[in-house]
Design a protein around this motif. Sequence first.
Motif, PDB file in Angstrom:
ATOM      1  N   VAL A 205       0.831  -1.109   0.050  1.00 14.92           N
ATOM      2  CA  VAL A 205      -0.136  -0.062   0.004  1.00 14.92           C
ATOM      3  C   VAL A 205       0.725   1.338  -0.107  1.00 14.92           C
ATOM      4  O   VAL A 205       0.486   2.412   0.093  1.00 14.92           O
ATOM      5  CB  VAL A 205      -0.812  -0.074   1.267  1.00 14.92           C
ATOM      6  CG1 VAL A 205      -1.834  -1.254   1.179  1.00 14.92           C
ATOM      7  CG2 VAL A 205      -0.305   0.172   2.583  1.00 14.92           C
ATOM      8  N   VAL A 237      -4.398  -0.031  -1.772  1.00 13.85           N
ATOM      9  CA  VAL A 237      -4.410   1.017  -0.642  1.00 13.85           C
ATOM     10  C   VAL A 237      -5.421   0.465   0.655  1.00 13.85           C
ATOM     11  O   VAL A 237      -5.891  -0.527   0.294  1.00 13.85           O
ATOM     12  CB  VAL A 237      -5.109   2.555  -1.101  1.00 13.85           C
ATOM     13  CG1 VAL A 237      -4.529   2.916  -2.295  1.00 13.85           C
ATOM     14  CG2 VAL A 237      -6.700   1.996  -1.459  1.00 13.85           C
ATOM     15  N   VAL A 250      -7.322  -3.590   3.435  1.00 20.21           N
ATOM     16  CA  VAL A 250      -6.393  -3.479   2.425  1.00 20.21           C
ATOM     17  C   VAL A 250      -7.339  -3.718   1.005  1.00 20.21           C
ATOM     18  O   VAL A 250      -7.766  -4.758   0.859  1.00 20.21           O
ATOM     19  CB  VAL A 250      -5.135  -4.129   2.178  1.00 20.21           C
ATOM     20  CG1 VAL A 250      -4.252  -4.227   1.027  1.00 20.21           C
ATOM     21  CG2 VAL A 250      -4.511  -3.965   3.544  1.00 20.21           C
TER      22      VAL A 250
END
Length: 306
Positions: A205, A237, A250
Motif C-alpha cells: 500500500v 491502498v 487493504v
Amino acid sequence: MPDYEFVFVVDGISLDDHAAVGALTDELDAVLSCSHGVHRMTVSGSGPDAVAAAGAVVARARTLAPAMRILRLDPDLVGVSDIAERTGRSRQNVTQWVHGQRRDKAPFPAPEGTVGRSLVWLWSEVNAWLRGIGLDDGENRPTRAEATEIDWLLRHGARPIRVSLDVDFDMLPGREDTPDIATRLVEHARHTPRFIEYLLRHPQVRDARGRHTVVVCSPDDQAAAVFARLRAHGRPVVVATITTGVFAQVVSAARRPGSVPVELPAGATVRDWIGLVALYPDREFSAGADDLGAVAEGDPLEFASR
C-alpha cells in the motif's frame, strides 16, 4: 488533564538502591515495592489519555533510573475477597454484584479468568463499575485497550514506531468538517500499535515515496464513488472508515483473471460493501454499470475509536 495511576512491573532495580529509589520517589512520587521476587512501581501521571500519560511517566522514570527496566503493566487481578476488602463491603455484597442482583446498575464486568476455582477480574474494570455506585477508589486507570497499547510500546522501546501516511478523502456533501474527521481518524490510527503493525504487514500500500496510502471515507458514502477513488490510485491502498470503531481493509481495484465479481445493488454504501466482505472475504465486488470493482486483500482490521 486527568491523572492516571499505573502499576508497572520493573526489573534491574533493588529496594536497596537508595539513590534510584530516592530519585523516583522525590521526582515522580513513585512507590517501589517487591512481592515474591517481583518488583513493582506505582506511579501517577497526567495526560490527555492514559497512553500519553504513561509515555511521559516512563520517559521520566528512565531518565531518573537508567538501570531500571520497565517491563509491563501489572494487570492487578482481584477476586471476590479482594473486592470486598477494597470497598469495605462484605463478600456477600460483592457476590450479589457479580450475580447481577443489583438490577438498577450496569452488568458487572466479565471475569478475566479463573485462578484455581475462583474467578478473577481486572481491577480497572471493576473500579470503573464501582464508580457508578460511588464505591470506587477515586483513581483513573488505563482501559483494557489502553493497557494493551502501553504494553506494546514498552516492548518496542521508548519511542513508538511512526509511519508516513498519504491521506485521501473526499468532502462529503454538507459535511464541511470532513477534513477534521479524516485528520482525527488517521491521527488515532497513526498512534495505535495494531494499525501500525497492520500497515507494516502490507508494504504494497506504499506509494513511490514510501508513504502508506489511506483512503478515508464515510460508511454512508456510495460504494461506486469509493471504488472510483481506488481505481485512481492504480495499486492497493487501505480503506479506512468508522462504523462501531475504526475499520481498515487493504483493497485493490485490480481484477483477478477470469473472476466473476459480486455486483453490488444500485445505491450500495460502503457499509453495505463492508458487510458483504465479512460474509464473502474471498470474493470480488463490482459497483454495477460502470464496472468499477474492488478486491479485498488480507484480513480487515477493526479497533475501538477513542
